[in-house]
Design a protein around this motif. Sequence first.
Motif, PDB file in Angstrom:
ATOM      1  N   PRO A  19       0.743  -1.217   0.026  1.00 26.05           N
ATOM      2  CA  PRO A  19       0.111  -0.193   0.216  1.00 26.05           C
ATOM      3  C   PRO A  19       0.925   1.349  -0.139  1.00 26.05           C
ATOM      4  CG  PRO A  19      -0.851  -1.598   1.717  1.00 26.05           C
ATOM      5  CD  PRO A  19       0.669  -2.131   1.145  1.00 26.05           C
ATOM      6  N   LYS A  20       0.479   2.300  -0.893  1.00 28.89           N
ATOM      7  CA  LYS A  20       1.223   3.538  -1.051  1.00 28.89           C
ATOM      8  C   LYS A  20       0.936   4.243   0.410  1.00 28.89           C
ATOM      9  CE  LYS A  20       1.208   3.882  -6.011  1.00 28.89           C
ATOM     10  NZ  LYS A  20       0.794   4.584  -6.976  1.00 28.89           N
ATOM     11  N   GLN A  21      -0.066   4.228   1.087  1.00 27.88           N
ATOM     12  CA  GLN A  21      -0.328   4.774   2.280  1.00 27.88           C
ATOM     13  C   GLN A  21       0.613   4.256   3.329  1.00 27.88           C
ATOM     14  OE1 GLN A  21      -2.658   3.534   0.874  1.00 27.88           O
ATOM     15  NE2 GLN A  21      -4.511   4.600   0.524  1.00 27.88           N
ATOM     16  N   ASN A  22       1.339   5.234   4.045  1.00 28.74           N
ATOM     17  CA  ASN A  22       2.182   4.944   5.196  1.00 28.74           C
ATOM     18  C   ASN A  22       1.249   5.133   6.432  1.00 28.74           C
ATOM     19  OD1 ASN A  22       4.278   4.261   3.874  1.00 28.74           O
ATOM     20  ND2 ASN A  22       4.960   6.637   3.685  1.00 28.74           N
ATOM     21  N   ARG A  23       0.722   3.932   7.024  1.00 27.17           N
ATOM     22  CA  ARG A  23       0.096   4.082   8.351  1.00 27.17           C
ATOM     23  C   ARG A  23       0.526   4.954   9.280  1.00 27.17           C
ATOM     24  NH1 ARG A  23      -4.079   0.753   8.338  1.00 27.17           N
ATOM     25  NH2 ARG A  23      -4.771   2.101   9.937  1.00 27.17           N
ATOM     26  N   SER A  50     -15.330   6.381  -2.135  1.00 25.30           N
ATOM     27  CA  SER A  50     -13.929   6.685  -2.849  1.00 25.30           C
ATOM     28  C   SER A  50     -13.007   7.242  -1.840  1.00 25.30           C
ATOM     29  CB  SER A  50     -14.099   7.590  -4.067  1.00 25.30           C
ATOM     30  OG  SER A  50     -14.908   7.009  -5.063  1.00 25.30           O
ATOM     31  N   ILE A  51     -13.438   8.129  -1.050  1.00 19.29           N
ATOM     32  CA  ILE A  51     -12.441   8.628   0.050  1.00 19.29           C
ATOM     33  C   ILE A  51     -11.900   7.531   0.865  1.00 19.29           C
ATOM     34  CG2 ILE A  51     -12.504  10.191   2.167  1.00 19.29           C
ATOM     35  CD1 ILE A  51     -14.493  12.208   0.621  1.00 19.29           C
ATOM     36  N   GLY A  52     -12.921   6.752   1.206  1.00 24.55           N
ATOM     37  CA  GLY A  52     -12.293   5.515   2.385  1.00 24.55           C
ATOM     38  C   GLY A  52     -11.652   4.766   1.418  1.00 24.55           C
ATOM     39  N   SER A  53     -11.469   4.590   0.119  1.00 22.86           N
ATOM     40  CA  SER A  53     -10.648   3.802  -0.604  1.00 22.86           C
ATOM     41  C   SER A  53      -9.291   4.608  -1.297  1.00 22.86           C
ATOM     42  CB  SER A  53     -11.327   3.389  -1.993  1.00 22.86           C
ATOM     43  OG  SER A  53     -12.330   2.698  -1.477  1.00 22.86           O
ATOM     44  N   GLY A  54      -9.016   5.727  -0.503  1.00 30.63           N
ATOM     45  CA  GLY A  54      -7.833   6.374  -0.714  1.00 30.63           C
ATOM     46  C   GLY A  54      -7.706   7.082  -2.069  1.00 30.63           C
ATOM     47  N   ILE A  55      -9.015   7.664  -2.704  1.00 34.28           N
ATOM     48  CA  ILE A  55      -8.941   8.081  -3.738  1.00 34.28           C
ATOM     49  C   ILE A  55      -7.953   9.564  -3.894  1.00 34.28           C
ATOM     50  CG2 ILE A  55     -10.868   9.755  -3.765  1.00 34.28           C
ATOM     51  CD1 ILE A  55     -11.614   9.146  -6.501  1.00 34.28           C
ATOM     52  N   SER A  56      -7.306   9.643  -5.058  1.00 31.62           N
ATOM     53  CA  SER A  56      -6.381  11.019  -5.172  1.00 31.62           C
ATOM     54  C   SER A  56      -6.395  10.984  -6.977  1.00 31.62           C
ATOM     55  CB  SER A  56      -4.956  10.491  -4.715  1.00 31.62           C
ATOM     56  OG  SER A  56      -4.501   9.499  -5.412  1.00 31.62           O
ATOM     57  N   GLU A  57      -5.854  12.064  -7.344  1.00 37.20           N
ATOM     58  CA  GLU A  57      -5.837  12.425  -8.694  1.00 37.20           C
ATOM     59  C   GLU A  57      -5.010  10.990  -9.568  1.00 37.20           C
ATOM     60  OE1 GLU A  57      -5.052  15.709 -11.902  1.00 37.20           O
ATOM     61  OE2 GLU A  57      -4.806  16.261  -9.701  1.00 37.20           O
ATOM     62  N   ALA A  89     -15.934   0.545   2.934  1.00 33.66           N
ATOM     63  CA  ALA A  89     -15.363   1.679   2.403  1.00 33.66           C
ATOM     64  C   ALA A  89     -16.306   2.981   2.516  1.00 33.66           C
ATOM     65  CB  ALA A  89     -14.806   1.457   0.958  1.00 33.66           C
ATOM     66  N   CYS A  90     -17.390   2.750   2.141  1.00 33.98           N
ATOM     67  CA  CYS A  90     -18.369   3.900   2.292  1.00 33.98           C
ATOM     68  C   CYS A  90     -18.669   4.472   3.631  1.00 33.98           C
ATOM     69  CB  CYS A  90     -19.763   3.385   1.650  1.00 33.98           C
ATOM     70  SG  CYS A  90     -19.616   3.027  -0.123  1.00 33.98           S
ATOM     71  N   ALA A  91     -18.886   3.438   4.530  1.00 28.11           N
ATOM     72  CA  ALA A  91     -19.098   3.913   5.979  1.00 28.11           C
ATOM     73  C   ALA A  91     -17.666   4.347   6.392  1.00 28.11           C
ATOM     74  CB  ALA A  91     -19.347   2.714   6.663  1.00 28.11           C
ATOM     75  N   LEU A  92     -16.522   3.726   6.086  1.00 34.48           N
ATOM     76  CA  LEU A  92     -15.238   4.455   6.383  1.00 34.48           C
ATOM     77  C   LEU A  92     -15.062   5.990   6.028  1.00 34.48           C
ATOM     78  CD1 LEU A  92     -12.475   4.169   7.954  1.00 34.48           C
ATOM     79  CD2 LEU A  92     -11.695   3.079   5.932  1.00 34.48           C
ATOM     80  N   GLY A  93     -15.369   6.052   4.469  1.00 34.28           N
ATOM     81  CA  GLY A  93     -15.492   7.253   4.109  1.00 34.28           C
ATOM     82  C   GLY A  93     -16.007   8.440   4.797  1.00 34.28           C
ATOM     83  N   ALA A 142      -6.171  12.985   6.749  1.00 35.69           N
ATOM     84  CA  ALA A 142      -7.181  12.205   7.139  1.00 35.69           C
ATOM     85  C   ALA A 142      -7.096  10.786   6.376  1.00 35.69           C
ATOM     86  CB  ALA A 142      -8.341  12.723   7.066  1.00 35.69           C
ATOM     87  N   GLN A 143      -7.077  10.933   5.081  1.00 34.92           N
ATOM     88  CA  GLN A 143      -6.883   9.590   4.107  1.00 34.92           C
ATOM     89  C   GLN A 143      -5.556   8.834   4.767  1.00 34.92           C
ATOM     90  OE1 GLN A 143      -7.965  11.728   0.378  1.00 34.92           O
ATOM     91  NE2 GLN A 143      -8.844   9.648  -0.030  1.00 34.92           N
TER      92      GLN A 143
END
Length: 581
Positions: free
Chosen positions: A12-16, A307-314, A497-501, A519-520
């Motif tokens: 995962p690209k996100q660093n927790r 989408s926000i809960g799934s880490g959306i970005s450009e 993911a929706c509830a998480l977003g 936050a993401q």
Amino acid sequence: MNPPSGRGSIAPKQNRARSARSTLRLRYTIGIDYGTNSVRALVVDAADGTELGSCVVPYPSGREGVLLDPKEPHLARQHPPDYLLGLEQSVRGALKAAAARRRGFRPSDVVGIGVDSTGSSPIPVDAQNRSLAQHTKWRKNPNAQCWLWKDHTAWREAARITALAAEHRPHFIAKCGNTYSSEWFWSKIWRCLNVDPNAFEAAYSWVELCDWVPSVLAGVDDPRTIRRGVCAAGHKAFYCAEWGGLPDKEFLALLHPKLAALRDRLYTEALDASHSAGALSGQWAARLGLTAGIPIAIGEMDVHYGSIGSGISEGTLVKVIGTSTCDCAVVSAKKRVADIPGICGIVEGAILPGYFGIEAGQSAVGDIFKWWVEGVCEGDGTLHARLTSEAARLRPAESGLLALDWNNGNRTILVDPMLSGLLIGSTLHTTRAEIYRALIEATAFGARAIIERIREYGVPIRRVVCAGGIAEKNPLLMQIYADVTDCTMQIAGSSQACALGSAVAAAVVAGVHKDYPTAQRRMTRLAEVAYRPIPANRKTYDRLYALYRQLHDAFGGRNSTADLGQVMKELMNLRTLNVQR
């Protein structure tokens, strides 16, 4: 086919933020997700996105929560009081689950709430913001209920709106792919006026489900003061700041004078997710067991917060795969984005603040598999598993079948609810599993058409992240999607993911995190598993997709001279080649 050979781990690209809890005191947010059949509440640790407790409450009315009419297959409504019942039960259940999981958890440490829902799902309300269906007189009237997203009864009105907008306000229609949908706000309201003038007159205003629930939580008793979200307004109701918000009265009068009059009882401003929809009222704080005054995030449609809960970005396309599928992308608002024919809209501020939100989708995906397995084959979950296992042993094109994924119409790129499903290539030896696989492939071909259309107009798609139970639980489908689209399919780290977003949005408006990117990074992640395209399968699917596009254009009204008999023969040739492999 051998799915494991195409699977692999992608870090995962996100660093927790492992140390986040050491710098942030324990604070929690709640995400509330209104789906097609049930409502889910999720309690989340706002420091790092840990999901502490959830509760799902099915809607009690209708068939699996949906009010249907056997005489009108396009009708799909829901009973708004079910939303309030489910709201209280799901939140209390999620709080109880969180307390059982984490010692010391206190509901008083919940600092914010976020809400998402299906859309466009408008509700007729009275002057006190009560749904008409809460009144005894209207309780059983289908036109006084929520007009659920997948209600297509307004297809005539949608066609008329499209024609009038193209003639009189072409800039309106250009922003939503040049076709207004029967799934959307104005189509449904106009349909209500046409078929049930009494119900229309009884409604003081109309409110999207994703806006109504936050307003109820905030104790809003005047529909004109509801803080509406730009996601539903922009993608479904022709709202755009460039032309002063909602469509002007002159245009609405071309539809009907009463729609023009309604405009004054709707709203003048729609807000992005950096805003709050209000504060939790004392009444609802007591009902839910929470603290009065905590902020409620602006409402968004489920797939947008998903989408926000799934880490959306450009550069990321998020596919939320459920009964239907919605595809979301974002592009910086500092850039110019071309109008894209056939999609569900380009809206500034939608999904992520500071970005244009781009939405597309398919009107049926999981619903198609459910129709085949449970409706036609009269099976249950065990048959889903059995057919999946049998279908996984087939090679691409081995069945000789090809299907169109239009069992509930086409949302993108044809935007036509009057289209229907199709299966060709069947023989006296065709099996249930072969048809099941062909239906999966059909939805994959529809997904590829959407990706190609969005890329064609300059929107970057560098990775695809899938969310939803189907993405998480069906490796066969994910591998087929990877092979058909030639994209590695990554999976959202949360099955909710929706509830998480929604919980992420609550954390931002509560001030736990300074902005959405922060936050993401802290609260979302990707699963370690991913599905990479298998080159041999990809080559075969390129040939099948070319045949799919012939059917797509012929039955979609884009090519009246196609030789469809040749498609059948090519399917037989491909079948022979792949059986011999």
